[in-house]
Design a protein around this motif. Structure first.
Motif, PDB file in Angstrom:
ATOM      1  N   UNK B  97       0.822  -1.189  -0.102  1.00  0.00           N
ATOM      2  CA  UNK B  97      -0.063  -0.074  -0.009  1.00  0.00           C
ATOM      3  C   UNK B  97       0.792   1.158   0.021  1.00  0.00           C
ATOM      4  N   UNK B 102      -5.846   2.987   2.171  1.00  0.00           N
ATOM      5  CA  UNK B 102      -6.179   2.181   3.012  1.00  0.00           C
ATOM      6  C   UNK B 102      -6.186   0.667   2.457  1.00  0.00           C
ATOM      7  N   UNK B 103      -6.305   0.561   0.954  1.00  0.00           N
ATOM      8  CA  UNK B 103      -6.422  -0.576   0.171  1.00  0.00           C
ATOM      9  C   UNK B 103      -5.125  -1.155   0.094  1.00  0.00           C
ATOM     10  N   UNK B 104      -4.865  -2.387   0.120  1.00  0.00           N
ATOM     11  CA  UNK B 104      -3.695  -3.153  -0.131  1.00  0.00           C
ATOM     12  C   UNK B 104      -3.825  -4.025  -1.342  1.00  0.00           C
ATOM     13  N   UNK B 105      -2.664  -3.851  -2.331  1.00  0.00           N
ATOM     14  CA  UNK B 105      -2.725  -4.662  -3.295  1.00  0.00           C
ATOM     15  C   UNK B 105      -1.771  -5.804  -3.404  1.00  0.00           C
TER      16      UNK B 105
END
Lengths: 112, 115
Positions: B97, B102-105
């Protein structure tokens, strides 16, 4: 202690109909929620998220609903397509920090 | 955008040897990277969180001397499984990230088999 629970391990729907995937949580400190889609032997793909200050977020065929009082969120997929068949994980983030807590996943199968 | 790669995608090693897995963010600077482990038909279990230039923070029950994590740059983190044993066989997945996200890839994962 499973703080994020997906009680349905599997769901089967007909193509074109609505898929509803559910997720419950217990930790009041969660303030951000995410849904991921995962195919076998691949990493999860981010789908959609929602902040705790909202109760709905929509992106194309995907809509996430959040009911804070019930500590429940759901992912609606309309219309469902065979390519949507995968395992769907919900995840939650605490107010402090960046780590995500994942549910156990729900296997969605969309039948042609 | 937000592409994360992992290498290798699968590896077989003998018991007692060490294996290194690389995780790269290809089109963004990853201030934080995460390493997960997934057993068949189970959820993703967070092993550790690493911030660029800092020591990794390990989850309870994860041996830091066995699972060495290095996050030396904003685009690369490595996980080294030292003295691997058959019980370490699993699917290891990294995520990344950037600061304001807040998003995780997630990367595509690495299947480790220890014989």
């Amino acid at each position: 202690d499973q703080q994020v629970k997906q009680n349905s391990p599997s769901l089967s729907v007909q193509e074109g109909r609505i898929s509803i995937l559910n997720c419950d949580y217990t930790n009041s400190m969660f303030d951000y929620f995410l849904w991921y889609k995962k195919y076998p032997a691949e990493g999860p793909t981010f789908l959609i998220s929602i902040s705790s200050i909202k109760d709905k977020n929509e992106d194309g065929r995907f809509t996430v609903f959040l009911n804070k009082s019930a500590k429940h969120l759901s992912l609606h997929i309309v219309p469902s397509q065979p390519g949507d068949s995968a395992v769907y994980f919900c995840a939650a983030k605490e107010t402090s920090g960046s780590r995500l807590t994942f549910g156990e996943g729900t296997q969605l199968t969309v039948n042609p | 955008g937000a592409v994360v790669s992992q290498h290798p995608s699968w590896v077989i090693c003998k018991s007692g040897t060490s294996v290194k897995i690389e995780c790269r963010s290809l089109d963004f600077q990853a201030t934080t990277m995460f390493w997960y482990r997934q057993f068949p038909k189970q959820s993703l279990m967070l092993m550790a969180t690493s911030n660029e230039g800092s020591k990794a923070t390990y989850e309870q029950g994860v041996e830091k001397d066995k699972f060495l994590i290095n996050h030396a740059s904003l685009t690369l983190s490595t996980l080294t499984v030292t003295s691997a044993h058959p019980e370490d066989s699993s699917f290891y997945i990294c995520s990344a990230r950037w600061t304001s996200s807040y998003e995780q890839y997630f990367g595509p994962g690495t299947r480790l088999t220890v014989t």
